[in-house]
Motif scaffolding. Structure first.
Motif, PDB file in Angstrom:
ATOM      1  N   ILE A  38       0.856  -1.186   0.000  1.00 51.70           N
ATOM      2  CA  ILE A  38       0.000   0.000   0.000  1.00 51.70           C
ATOM      3  C   ILE A  38       0.890   1.234   0.000  1.00 51.70           C
ATOM      4  CG2 ILE A  38      -1.770   1.330   1.214  1.00 51.70           C
ATOM      5  CD1 ILE A  38      -2.730  -1.261   2.513  1.00 51.70           C
ATOM      6  N   GLU A  39       0.647   2.117  -0.975  1.00 49.78           N
ATOM      7  CA  GLU A  39       1.321   3.411  -1.030  1.00 49.78           C
ATOM      8  C   GLU A  39       0.339   4.456  -0.524  1.00 49.78           C
ATOM      9  OE1 GLU A  39       2.803   4.289  -4.948  1.00 49.78           O
ATOM     10  OE2 GLU A  39       3.472   2.229  -5.220  1.00 49.78           O
ATOM     11  N   GLY A  40       0.715   5.203   0.530  1.00 47.34           N
ATOM     12  CA  GLY A  40      -0.184   6.179   1.130  1.00 47.34           C
ATOM     13  C   GLY A  40      -1.080   5.487   2.147  1.00 47.34           C
ATOM     14  N   GLY A  41      -1.941   6.257   2.791  1.00 50.51           N
ATOM     15  CA  GLY A  41      -2.883   5.684   3.747  1.00 50.51           C
ATOM     16  C   GLY A  41      -2.212   4.887   4.841  1.00 50.51           C
ATOM     17  N   GLU A  42      -1.269   5.516   5.556  1.00 46.02           N
ATOM     18  CA  GLU A  42      -0.456   4.809   6.556  1.00 46.02           C
ATOM     19  C   GLU A  42      -1.297   4.094   7.614  1.00 46.02           C
ATOM     20  OE1 GLU A  42       2.802   4.441   6.069  1.00 46.02           O
ATOM     21  OE2 GLU A  42       2.509   5.656   4.277  1.00 46.02           O
ATOM     22  N   GLU A  43      -2.305   4.759   8.152  1.00 47.56           N
ATOM     23  CA  GLU A  43      -3.133   4.146   9.195  1.00 47.56           C
ATOM     24  C   GLU A  43      -3.924   2.962   8.633  1.00 47.56           C
ATOM     25  OE1 GLU A  43      -6.667   5.385  12.318  1.00 47.56           O
ATOM     26  OE2 GLU A  43      -5.473   6.977  11.410  1.00 47.56           O
ATOM     27  N   PHE A  44      -4.409   3.121   7.404  1.00 49.38           N
ATOM     28  CA  PHE A  44      -5.122   2.042   6.728  1.00 49.38           C
ATOM     29  C   PHE A  44      -4.188   0.840   6.546  1.00 49.38           C
ATOM     30  CE2 PHE A  44      -6.653  -0.150   2.916  1.00 49.38           C
ATOM     31  CZ  PHE A  44      -7.999  -0.256   3.178  1.00 49.38           C
ATOM     32  N   ARG A  45      -2.977   1.090   6.040  1.00 48.06           N
ATOM     33  CA  ARG A  45      -1.990   0.025   5.827  1.00 48.06           C
ATOM     34  C   ARG A  45      -1.651  -0.675   7.132  1.00 48.06           C
ATOM     35  NH1 ARG A  45       3.088   0.290   6.514  1.00 48.06           N
ATOM     36  NH2 ARG A  45       3.379   2.492   6.062  1.00 48.06           N
ATOM     37  N   GLU A  46      -1.424   0.108   8.175  1.00 48.87           N
ATOM     38  CA  GLU A  46      -1.066  -0.471   9.474  1.00 48.87           C
ATOM     39  C   GLU A  46      -2.168  -1.407   9.974  1.00 48.87           C
ATOM     40  OE1 GLU A  46      -0.369   1.075  13.987  1.00 48.87           O
ATOM     41  OE2 GLU A  46       0.516   2.282  12.375  1.00 48.87           O
ATOM     42  N   ALA A  47      -3.427  -1.002   9.840  1.00 50.09           N
ATOM     43  CA  ALA A  47      -4.546  -1.836  10.305  1.00 50.09           C
ATOM     44  C   ALA A  47      -4.619  -3.142   9.528  1.00 50.09           C
ATOM     45  CB  ALA A  47      -5.860  -1.079  10.186  1.00 50.09           C
ATOM     46  N   LEU A  48      -4.502  -3.078   8.219  1.00 51.71           N
ATOM     47  CA  LEU A  48      -4.594  -4.294   7.406  1.00 51.71           C
ATOM     48  C   LEU A  48      -3.434  -5.246   7.685  1.00 51.71           C
ATOM     49  CD1 LEU A  48      -6.917  -2.899   5.936  1.00 51.71           C
ATOM     50  CD2 LEU A  48      -5.898  -3.624   3.787  1.00 51.71           C
ATOM     51  N   PHE A  49      -2.223  -4.699   7.759  1.00 45.67           N
ATOM     52  CA  PHE A  49      -1.044  -5.546   7.923  1.00 45.67           C
ATOM     53  C   PHE A  49      -0.858  -6.045   9.349  1.00 45.67           C
ATOM     54  CE2 PHE A  49      -0.165  -4.120   3.722  1.00 45.67           C
ATOM     55  CZ  PHE A  49       0.687  -5.058   3.162  1.00 45.67           C
TER      56      PHE A  49
END
Length: 175
Positions: free
Chosen positions: A76-87
């Protein structure tokens, strides 16, 4: 599926894993949510790029570019909080759902339960797909996360048949 913002995604589905939410509940134990107006089901295999057009749950997610392989988010590029939740959630990177909004009265208001119903949009969810996939099926993923993101004005084809043309429902023209 393609969007002008950069989504280029291929998704395999099984119609047996799909539901139509009309808002009509006739039997005890049946499920629905309001407003009604979507056709949705489990993704069996998604691959390509998804760009988030609308996701009101986590600020800064719009425009995030998600690379998907074998039905799982790999980058995921961008959306750090989104990426952190998914990963950080076991099963969170699973592409759980592919759905169409079918409610011509719904508008984007910042509440995902209504936003995913807007006619001419598509939503993709990540995480849990257990409401679509039966127990014992290898495609079933149970996890505490189920986040839907919205793609605005998508062009969608089933095989070679055009369904949505930049968000315009082609299937309605024949009715």
């Amino acid at each position: 599926m393609e969007t002008s913002t950069g989504t280029d995604l291929k998704i395999d589905v099984d119609i047996d894993y799909f539901e139509v939410d009309t808002g009509m509940i006739h039997e005890s134990g049946e499920f629905g949510n309001l407003p009604a107006g979507e056709a949705d089901g489990a993704s069996l295999n998604a691959r390509g790029t998804l760009v988030i057009d609308h996701f009101p749950i986590v600020d800064g997610s719009e425009g995030a570019k998600i690379r998907i392989e074998d039905n799982e988010v790999v980058e995921i590029e961008g959306g750090e909080e989104f990426r952190e939740a998914l990963f950080s959630t076991d099963g969170g990177r699973n592409v759980a759902e592919f759905g169409f909004g079918t409610n011509e009265e719904a508008t984007l208001i910042g509440n995902i339960l209504q936003d995913e119903k807007v006619l001419g949009t598509v939503h993709i969810a990540f995480g849990d797909n257990s409401s679509y996939v039966p127990k014992g099926d290898d495609n079933r993923v149970n996890c505490p996360l189920h986040w839907d993101v919205i793609c605005e004005k998508p062009t969608v084809r089933f095989d070679d048949q055009l369904i949505l043309d930049q968000g315009e429902p082609v299937f309605l023209k024949d009715l």
